[in-house]
Design a protein around this motif. Structure first.
Motif, PDB file in Angstrom:
ATOM      1  N   VAL A  17      -4.519 -29.314  66.012  1.00 52.67           N
ATOM      2  CA  VAL A  17      -5.053 -28.943  67.324  1.00 52.67           C
ATOM      3  C   VAL A  17      -4.231 -29.604  68.427  1.00 52.67           C
ATOM      4  CG1 VAL A  17      -7.054 -29.203  68.847  1.00 52.67           C
ATOM      5  CG2 VAL A  17      -7.372 -28.426  66.497  1.00 52.67           C
ATOM      6  N   MET A  18      -3.880 -30.859  68.246  1.00 56.18           N
ATOM      7  CA  MET A  18      -3.085 -31.565  69.248  1.00 56.18           C
ATOM      8  C   MET A  18      -1.730 -30.874  69.453  1.00 56.18           C
ATOM      9  SD  MET A  18      -1.866 -35.555  69.508  1.00 56.18           S
ATOM     10  CE  MET A  18      -3.455 -36.172  69.066  1.00 56.18           C
ATOM     11  N   LYS A  19      -1.098 -30.471  68.372  1.00 51.93           N
ATOM     12  CA  LYS A  19       0.183 -29.760  68.483  1.00 51.93           C
ATOM     13  C   LYS A  19       0.015 -28.473  69.279  1.00 51.93           C
ATOM     14  CE  LYS A  19       2.183 -31.263  64.107  1.00 51.93           C
ATOM     15  NZ  LYS A  19       2.568 -30.805  62.753  1.00 51.93           N
ATOM     16  N   ASP A  20      -1.039 -27.735  68.979  1.00 54.42           N
ATOM     17  CA  ASP A  20      -1.279 -26.479  69.698  1.00 54.42           C
ATOM     18  C   ASP A  20      -1.479 -26.725  71.195  1.00 54.42           C
ATOM     19  OD1 ASP A  20      -1.099 -25.238  67.250  1.00 54.42           O
ATOM     20  OD2 ASP A  20      -3.223 -24.714  67.113  1.00 54.42           O
ATOM     21  N   PHE A  21      -2.288 -27.729  71.543  1.00 59.34           N
ATOM     22  CA  PHE A  21      -2.533 -28.017  72.953  1.00 59.34           C
ATOM     23  C   PHE A  21      -1.268 -28.503  73.650  1.00 59.34           C
ATOM     24  CE2 PHE A  21      -7.155 -28.126  71.963  1.00 59.34           C
ATOM     25  CZ  PHE A  21      -7.554 -27.230  72.936  1.00 59.34           C
ATOM     26  N   ILE A  22      -0.493 -29.337  72.980  1.00 54.98           N
ATOM     27  CA  ILE A  22       0.754 -29.819  73.575  1.00 54.98           C
ATOM     28  C   ILE A  22       1.696 -28.648  73.815  1.00 54.98           C
ATOM     29  CG2 ILE A  22       2.852 -31.167  73.115  1.00 54.98           C
ATOM     30  CD1 ILE A  22       0.968 -33.230  71.717  1.00 54.98           C
ATOM     31  N   LEU A  23       1.808 -27.779  72.846  1.00 50.51           N
ATOM     32  CA  LEU A  23       2.674 -26.617  72.974  1.00 50.51           C
ATOM     33  C   LEU A  23       2.194 -25.690  74.108  1.00 50.51           C
ATOM     34  CD1 LEU A  23       5.073 -25.000  71.862  1.00 50.51           C
ATOM     35  CD2 LEU A  23       3.483 -23.919  70.287  1.00 50.51           C
ATOM     36  N   MET A  24       0.902 -25.400  74.130  1.00 51.46           N
ATOM     37  CA  MET A  24       0.381 -24.507  75.162  1.00 51.46           C
ATOM     38  C   MET A  24       0.521 -25.114  76.552  1.00 51.46           C
ATOM     39  SD  MET A  24      -2.941 -22.502  73.680  1.00 51.46           S
ATOM     40  CE  MET A  24      -3.851 -23.961  73.242  1.00 51.46           C
ATOM     41  N   HIS A  25       0.089 -26.355  76.699  1.00 50.38           N
ATOM     42  CA  HIS A  25       0.146 -26.970  78.027  1.00 50.38           C
ATOM     43  C   HIS A  25       1.594 -27.125  78.482  1.00 50.38           C
ATOM     44  CE1 HIS A  25      -0.993 -29.144  81.549  1.00 50.38           C
ATOM     45  NE2 HIS A  25      -0.232 -30.157  81.192  1.00 50.38           N
ATOM     46  N   GLY A  26       2.465 -27.518  77.571  1.00 51.64           N
ATOM     47  CA  GLY A  26       3.875 -27.633  77.926  1.00 51.64           C
ATOM     48  C   GLY A  26       4.455 -26.299  78.355  1.00 51.64           C
ATOM     49  N   GLY A  27       4.182 -25.255  77.586  1.00 52.42           N
ATOM     50  CA  GLY A  27       4.683 -23.924  77.927  1.00 52.42           C
ATOM     51  C   GLY A  27       4.131 -23.429  79.251  1.00 52.42           C
ATOM     52  N   LEU A  28       2.840 -23.607  79.458  1.00 53.00           N
ATOM     53  CA  LEU A  28       2.219 -23.171  80.711  1.00 53.00           C
ATOM     54  C   LEU A  28       2.782 -23.937  81.903  1.00 53.00           C
ATOM     55  CD1 LEU A  28      -1.410 -22.884  79.352  1.00 53.00           C
ATOM     56  CD2 LEU A  28      -0.090 -20.978  80.324  1.00 53.00           C
ATOM     57  N   SER A  29       2.975 -25.239  81.745  1.00 53.38           N
ATOM     58  CA  SER A  29       3.510 -26.063  82.835  1.00 53.38           C
ATOM     59  C   SER A  29       4.951 -25.686  83.157  1.00 53.38           C
ATOM     60  CB  SER A  29       3.435 -27.548  82.463  1.00 53.38           C
ATOM     61  OG  SER A  29       2.098 -27.942  82.300  1.00 53.38           O
TER      62      SER A  29
ATOM     63  N   VAL B 281     -10.475 -22.385  64.659  1.00 48.57           N
ATOM     64  CA  VAL B 281      -9.473 -21.373  64.319  1.00 48.57           C
ATOM     65  C   VAL B 281      -8.146 -21.946  63.838  1.00 48.57           C
ATOM     66  CG1 VAL B 281     -10.470 -19.658  65.877  1.00 48.57           C
ATOM     67  CG2 VAL B 281      -8.627 -21.144  66.700  1.00 48.57           C
ATOM     68  N   SER B 282      -7.932 -23.252  64.013  1.00 52.19           N
ATOM     69  CA  SER B 282      -6.618 -23.831  63.716  1.00 52.19           C
ATOM     70  C   SER B 282      -6.471 -24.418  62.324  1.00 52.19           C
ATOM     71  CB  SER B 282      -6.279 -24.928  64.729  1.00 52.19           C
ATOM     72  OG  SER B 282      -6.095 -24.353  65.984  1.00 52.19           O
ATOM     73  N   ALA B 283      -7.548 -24.847  61.745  1.00 51.90           N
ATOM     74  CA  ALA B 283      -7.451 -25.494  60.438  1.00 51.90           C
ATOM     75  C   ALA B 283      -8.744 -25.293  59.678  1.00 51.90           C
ATOM     76  CB  ALA B 283      -7.168 -26.983  60.616  1.00 51.90           C
ATOM     77  N   PRO B 284      -8.666 -25.146  58.364  1.00 54.85           N
ATOM     78  CA  PRO B 284      -9.887 -24.974  57.571  1.00 54.85           C
ATOM     79  C   PRO B 284     -10.832 -26.165  57.740  1.00 54.85           C
ATOM     80  CG  PRO B 284      -7.916 -24.675  56.219  1.00 54.85           C
ATOM     81  CD  PRO B 284      -7.468 -25.168  57.555  1.00 54.85           C
ATOM     82  N   ALA B 285     -12.115 -25.889  57.725  1.00 54.86           N
ATOM     83  CA  ALA B 285     -13.118 -26.939  57.914  1.00 54.86           C
ATOM     84  C   ALA B 285     -13.042 -28.015  56.840  1.00 54.86           C
ATOM     85  CB  ALA B 285     -14.516 -26.329  57.942  1.00 54.86           C
ATOM     86  N   ASP B 286     -12.565 -27.664  55.652  1.00 56.55           N
ATOM     87  CA  ASP B 286     -12.493 -28.652  54.575  1.00 56.55           C
ATOM     88  C   ASP B 286     -11.162 -29.406  54.554  1.00 56.55           C
ATOM     89  OD1 ASP B 286     -10.964 -26.503  53.780  1.00 56.55           O
ATOM     90  OD2 ASP B 286     -11.755 -26.427  51.739  1.00 56.55           O
ATOM     91  N   ALA B 287     -10.289 -29.134  55.525  1.00 53.65           N
ATOM     92  CA  ALA B 287      -9.002 -29.835  55.589  1.00 53.65           C
ATOM     93  C   ALA B 287      -9.221 -31.283  56.011  1.00 53.65           C
ATOM     94  CB  ALA B 287      -8.070 -29.142  56.579  1.00 53.65           C
ATOM     95  N   ASP B 288      -8.252 -32.117  55.712  1.00 55.36           N
ATOM     96  CA  ASP B 288      -8.287 -33.523  56.108  1.00 55.36           C
ATOM     97  C   ASP B 288      -8.499 -33.617  57.630  1.00 55.36           C
ATOM     98  OD1 ASP B 288      -6.175 -35.800  57.248  1.00 55.36           O
ATOM     99  OD2 ASP B 288      -7.455 -36.487  55.583  1.00 55.36           O
ATOM    100  N   PRO B 289      -9.464 -34.417  58.082  1.00 52.90           N
ATOM    101  CA  PRO B 289      -9.739 -34.507  59.524  1.00 52.90           C
ATOM    102  C   PRO B 289      -8.510 -34.904  60.353  1.00 52.90           C
ATOM    103  CG  PRO B 289     -11.488 -35.571  58.284  1.00 52.90           C
ATOM    104  CD  PRO B 289     -10.408 -35.203  57.295  1.00 52.90           C
ATOM    105  N   GLY B 290      -7.693 -35.786  59.821  1.00 55.80           N
ATOM    106  CA  GLY B 290      -6.481 -36.178  60.537  1.00 55.80           C
ATOM    107  C   GLY B 290      -5.515 -35.021  60.704  1.00 55.80           C
ATOM    108  N   LEU B 291      -5.399 -34.201  59.654  1.00 52.71           N
ATOM    109  CA  LEU B 291      -4.519 -33.034  59.731  1.00 52.71           C
ATOM    110  C   LEU B 291      -5.061 -32.010  60.724  1.00 52.71           C
ATOM    111  CD1 LEU B 291      -3.604 -32.506  55.967  1.00 52.71           C
ATOM    112  CD2 LEU B 291      -2.158 -33.448  57.777  1.00 52.71           C
ATOM    113  N   ARG B 292      -6.365 -31.816  60.724  1.00 57.64           N
ATOM    114  CA  ARG B 292      -6.980 -30.888  61.683  1.00 57.64           C
ATOM    115  C   ARG B 292      -6.744 -31.360  63.108  1.00 57.64           C
ATOM    116  NH1 ARG B 292     -12.886 -29.605  61.016  1.00 57.64           N
ATOM    117  NH2 ARG B 292     -12.338 -27.599  61.875  1.00 57.64           N
ATOM    118  N   ARG B 293      -6.940 -32.650  63.339  1.00 57.22           N
ATOM    119  CA  ARG B 293      -6.747 -33.208  64.679  1.00 57.22           C
ATOM    120  C   ARG B 293      -5.305 -33.024  65.134  1.00 57.22           C
ATOM    121  NH1 ARG B 293      -4.744 -37.611  66.548  1.00 57.22           N
ATOM    122  NH2 ARG B 293      -4.590 -38.656  64.554  1.00 57.22           N
ATOM    123  N   ARG B 294      -4.358 -33.309  64.254  1.00 62.10           N
ATOM    124  CA  ARG B 294      -2.948 -33.151  64.613  1.00 62.10           C
ATOM    125  C   ARG B 294      -2.580 -31.690  64.850  1.00 62.10           C
ATOM    126  NH1 ARG B 294      -2.779 -37.571  61.494  1.00 62.10           N
ATOM    127  NH2 ARG B 294      -2.378 -36.587  59.498  1.00 62.10           N
TER     128      ARG B 294
END
Length: 193
Positions: A154-166, A139-152
């Protein structure tokens, strides 16, 4: 007298034997106990008592306490991933993820306590974590996007969510409710897109 006792001539002192799947029952019991009280003080002895078995018998199924906690975390990540399949957008993903974390605070605490660096030695846990990550990538990035961009992304989303929840759990964020937190996290993640 059982058939085995008749054949061997030995009679056990135990009145009953535990049947069923001890490993699955132990994971279920530990999951319930962690959900109620957190994982920090959970012991194999407590789980064995809950099941009515000798605590030493759990060592036939788990190398140690951490192995049992890893199994509970695996179950939790698998359950969360199943819920996340309903997400059509990253905002949906954020809402589902945050609601799960807020509703299951002790379980979420266990999930986030598992060290990523050791997961390569824990394939079941690693696979369950990757189920959640795969849903985030979907849901975060198109499947044809650069794998590094997709990874980043998702990482940003998880950092933001976990930080906010904590921060919310610690009482640091000045938000009036869990719903307000979820709305804020969803808006922040949607703005990233």
């Amino acid at each position: 007298m059982s058939e085995t006792e008749k054949e061997t001539g030995r009679v056990s002192n135990r009145a009953t034997y535990r049947h069923g799947n001890v490993r699955a029952d132990a994971v279920d019991a530990a999951y319930r106990m962690v959900a109620r009280e957190g994982h920090e003080k959970l012991s194999l002895r407590q789980v064995a008592t809950e099941l009515g078995i000798a605590h030493r018998s759990l060592y036939n199924h788990f190398a140690d306490r951490d192995a049992l906690l890893d199994a509970v975390a695996t179950e939790a990540f698998t359950k969360l991933a199943a819920r996340l399949k309903r997400a059509a957008t990253s905002a949906d993903f954020t809402r589902i993820y945050a609601r799960y974390a807020l509703k299951n605070r002790h379980i979420y605490g266990l999930m986030t306590s598992r060290p990523h660096a050791t997961m390569k030695n824990k394939p079941e846990l690693q696979s369950a974590v990757h189920l959640v990550i795969s849903e985030a990538m979907r849901v975060s990035a198109p499947a044809d996007a650069d794998p590094g961009l997709r990874r980043r992304a998702v990482m940003k989303d998880f950092i933001l969510m976990h930080g906010g929840l904590s921060l919310f759990a610690a009482g640091i964020l000045d938000l009036p409710s869990e719903a307000a937190l979820i709305d804020e996290l969803s808006a922040m993640i949607a703005a990233r897109e």
